[in-house]
Scaffold this motif. Structure first.
Motif, mmCIF file in Angstrom:
data_model
loop_
_atom_site.group_PDB
_atom_site.id
_atom_site.type_symbol
_atom_site.label_atom_id
_atom_site.label_comp_id
_atom_site.label_asym_id
_atom_site.label_seq_id
_atom_site.Cartn_x
_atom_site.Cartn_y
_atom_site.Cartn_z
ATOM 1 N N GLY A 139 11.218 7.831 2.729
ATOM 2 C CA GLY A 139 11.797 8.614 1.647
ATOM 3 C C GLY A 139 10.867 8.651 0.449
ATOM 4 O O GLY A 139 10.648 7.631 -0.203
ATOM 5 N N MET A 140 10.301 9.819 0.176
ATOM 6 C CA MET A 140 9.381 9.947 -0.942
ATOM 7 C C MET A 140 10.148 9.898 -2.261
ATOM 8 O O MET A 140 11.260 10.400 -2.374
ATOM 9 C CB MET A 140 8.591 11.253 -0.835
ATOM 10 N N GLY A 141 9.512 9.274 -3.252
ATOM 11 C CA GLY A 141 10.123 9.200 -4.562
ATOM 12 C C GLY A 141 11.152 8.094 -4.699
ATOM 13 O O GLY A 141 11.968 8.132 -5.625
ATOM 14 N N LEU A 180 -4.636 11.197 -13.572
ATOM 15 C CA LEU A 180 -5.634 10.159 -13.319
ATOM 16 C C LEU A 180 -5.002 8.771 -13.355
ATOM 17 O O LEU A 180 -5.382 7.891 -12.570
ATOM 18 C CB LEU A 180 -6.763 10.257 -14.347
ATOM 19 N N LEU A 181 -4.040 8.583 -14.252
ATOM 20 C CA LEU A 181 -3.343 7.299 -14.302
ATOM 21 C C LEU A 181 -2.573 7.052 -13.017
ATOM 22 O O LEU A 181 -2.556 5.926 -12.492
ATOM 23 C CB LEU A 181 -2.398 7.277 -15.502
ATOM 24 N N SER A 182 -1.946 8.090 -12.484
ATOM 25 C CA SER A 182 -1.219 7.951 -11.223
ATOM 26 C C SER A 182 -2.174 7.614 -10.083
ATOM 27 O O SER A 182 -1.903 6.727 -9.261
ATOM 28 C CB SER A 182 -0.455 9.241 -10.908
ATOM 29 N N PHE A 183 -3.300 8.315 -10.029
ATOM 30 C CA PHE A 183 -4.306 8.000 -9.011
ATOM 31 C C PHE A 183 -4.792 6.557 -9.167
ATOM 32 O O PHE A 183 -4.962 5.830 -8.183
ATOM 33 C CB PHE A 183 -5.496 8.962 -9.117
ATOM 34 N N GLY A 184 -5.023 6.139 -10.432
ATOM 35 C CA GLY A 184 -5.516 4.792 -10.659
ATOM 36 C C GLY A 184 -4.520 3.725 -10.232
ATOM 37 O O GLY A 184 -4.888 2.745 -9.573
ATOM 38 N N LEU A 185 -3.236 3.900 -10.587
ATOM 39 C CA LEU A 185 -2.220 2.931 -10.204
ATOM 40 C C LEU A 185 -2.051 2.878 -8.686
ATOM 41 O O LEU A 185 -1.960 1.799 -8.091
ATOM 42 C CB LEU A 185 -0.889 3.277 -10.866
ATOM 43 N N SER A 214 0.822 -1.206 0.000
ATOM 44 C CA SER A 214 0.000 0.000 0.000
ATOM 45 C C SER A 214 0.860 1.262 0.000
ATOM 46 O O SER A 214 0.547 2.234 -0.688
ATOM 47 C CB SER A 214 -0.927 -0.007 1.220
ATOM 48 N N ALA A 215 1.953 1.260 0.775
ATOM 49 C CA ALA A 215 2.841 2.427 0.808
ATOM 50 C C ALA A 215 3.493 2.664 -0.553
ATOM 51 O O ALA A 215 3.704 3.816 -0.954
ATOM 52 C CB ALA A 215 3.917 2.236 1.879
ATOM 53 N N THR A 216 3.801 1.599 -1.266
ATOM 54 C CA THR A 216 4.363 1.754 -2.606
ATOM 55 C C THR A 216 3.372 2.446 -3.527
ATOM 56 O O THR A 216 3.743 3.319 -4.327
ATOM 57 C CB THR A 216 4.742 0.376 -3.181
ATOM 58 N N GLY A 217 2.095 2.073 -3.417
ATOM 59 C CA GLY A 217 1.075 2.749 -4.208
ATOM 60 C C GLY A 217 0.988 4.230 -3.882
ATOM 61 O O GLY A 217 0.902 5.075 -4.786
ATOM 62 N N LEU A 218 1.013 4.566 -2.590
ATOM 63 C CA LEU A 218 0.960 5.974 -2.212
ATOM 64 C C LEU A 218 2.202 6.719 -2.673
ATOM 65 O O LEU A 218 2.133 7.892 -3.053
ATOM 66 C CB LEU A 218 0.798 6.095 -0.694
ATOM 67 N N ASN A 219 3.350 6.041 -2.677
ATOM 68 C CA ASN A 219 4.580 6.691 -3.123
ATOM 69 C C ASN A 219 4.526 6.996 -4.617
ATOM 70 O O ASN A 219 5.089 7.996 -5.075
ATOM 71 C CB ASN A 219 5.786 5.817 -2.805
ATOM 72 N N ILE A 220 3.876 6.131 -5.403
ATOM 73 C CA ILE A 220 3.688 6.415 -6.823
ATOM 74 C C ILE A 220 2.944 7.726 -6.990
ATOM 75 O O ILE A 220 3.294 8.559 -7.846
ATOM 76 C CB ILE A 220 2.931 5.267 -7.511
ATOM 77 N N LEU A 221 1.919 7.933 -6.187
ATOM 78 C CA LEU A 221 1.085 9.131 -6.308
ATOM 79 C C LEU A 221 1.727 10.363 -5.693
ATOM 80 O O LEU A 221 1.822 11.413 -6.330
ATOM 81 C CB LEU A 221 -0.273 8.866 -5.645
ATOM 82 N N THR A 222 2.185 10.231 -4.462
ATOM 83 C CA THR A 222 2.692 11.394 -3.720
ATOM 84 C C THR A 222 4.184 11.605 -3.936
ATOM 85 O O THR A 222 4.632 12.730 -4.170
ATOM 86 C CB THR A 222 2.395 11.234 -2.218
#
Length: 345
Positions: free
Chosen positions: A266-268, A221-226, A57-65
């Motif tokens: 670490g973000m990103g 939107l793609l980032s939110f979706g992933l 789940s954190a990996t998904g949030l890191n993709i977005l944020t």
């Protein structure tokens, strides 16, 4: 600067693991993950499964944020969508996990795309408020829709594989851990593609990215979706792991937990998701030990919840002030020291 790292081709320069040392450590890590469940007791297996779910789940949030620069406090809501999708499909139609988990990712992805629509017009604090609103809306739906079981929630039967019920931490480990590893590899490879580079360009300067021809709405939107898809699959794994899903299973504090995880880690960076989720998952366990040693008697559990929230807040503030790049940067500095030793950096 390290020596003997010149690349002879573009493919070598873009390789995910570009040195023999990295590949060796990867093999040792894979071997350790295989051996671990045979050596660990039930408590450590429980923690390993929980850490793996949180990493996904954190990996998904890191993709977005972290990579796209879009702040979200709705990760728990998307996990809830995934968990309820698994619960409903499993309890009503008896579908196996290899159908319910992809469905959980798709349903959460649709929810993420809907929530991401305002991201073209708002960002920063305003976008965070939008995602918080999504958390309250999903909580209301979970508690009031008939097929979700209301406030009592739904019981989830254990996943089955080749006739075996994955009803213990040892057995479900073999479902959770491989899926988490695959999701991590997918995220790492994403940022070697055009889509991943578009996410990074939007994070660094969205106006310049649009000038370069990047469709902001499409990629946001793609980032939110992933991101939501990762959260949905993690929520589905969570449902199979805990075997019960209720509206209270995914509170706002869980979204804050995942935001704290990527800030601390670490973000990103993919490594930041791993280190942050591991660190933040172990913090409550350490707090339980500390509170258990304190002379507070029967009030230990009542004291733990506010203390945990305070610690999460202090960790976020502390890392933002003293180490904004998180544990991943600390790890890079340690690696750089040994790469260059005995010379000074």
């Amino acid at each position: 600067m390290r020596i003997a790292t010149a690349k002879q081709s573009y493919a070598a320069d873009q390789a995910l693991f570009d040195t023999a040392t990295q590949r060796l450590w990867l093999c040792l890590l894979a071997a350790a993950l295989v051996v671990f469940p045979f050596a660990a007791n039930a408590y450590w297996l429980y923690l390993a499964c929980l850490v793996a779910i949180n990493i996904a789940s954190a990996t998904g949030l890191n993709i977005l944020t972290g990579y796209t620069g879009l702040v979200s406090l709705g990760q728990a809501a998307f996990m809830g969508l995934g968990a309820y999708t698994v619960a409903v499909l499993q309890t009503r139609w008896g579908l196996p996990f290899w159908l319910t988990l992809p469905a959980a990712g798709v349903v959460a992805m649709v929810g993420g795309v809907i929530v991401g629509i305002p991201s073209l017009r708002v960002k920063g604090l305003y976008l965070a408020i939008v995602t918080i609103a999504a958390s309250f809306i999903t909580h209301f739906l979970f508690a009031n829709l008939g097929f979700t079981g209301g406030t009592a929630g739904l019981q989830v039967a254990p996943a089955r594989f080749l006739g075996w019920d994955l009803d213990t931490s040892f057995r479900i480990y073999w479902l959770i851990m491989p899926l988490t590893v695959l999701m991590l590899l997918g995220a790492a490879n994403l940022f070697r593609t055009r889509i991943g580079r578009a996410f990074i360009a939007i994070r660094d300067r969205d106006i310049s990215a649009e000038v370069l021809g990047i469709d902001l709405l499409r990629y946001k939107l793609l980032s939110f979706g992933l991101s939501s898809c990762y959260a949905g699959v993690a929520g589905g794994l969570w449902a199979y792991f805990f075997r019960v899903v209720t509206p209270e299973s995914f509170p706002l504090i869980m979204s804050i937990f995942f935001l704290a995880a990527i800030i601390v880690g670490g973000m990103g960076t993919i490594l930041g998701s791993i280190l942050g989720a591991l660190f933040m998952t172990m913090v409550p366990e350490v707090l339980k030990l500390i509170v258990g040693w304190l002379p507070v008697g029967g009030d230990a559990l009542r004291l733990l919840s506010p203390v945990r929230t305070i610690v999460f807040g202090l960790l976020i503030v502390g890392f933002l002030i003293f180490e904004p790049h998180g544990l991943a940067e600390i790890w890079r500095r340690v690696r750089r020291f040994f790469h260059l030793w005995p010379f000074r950096t």
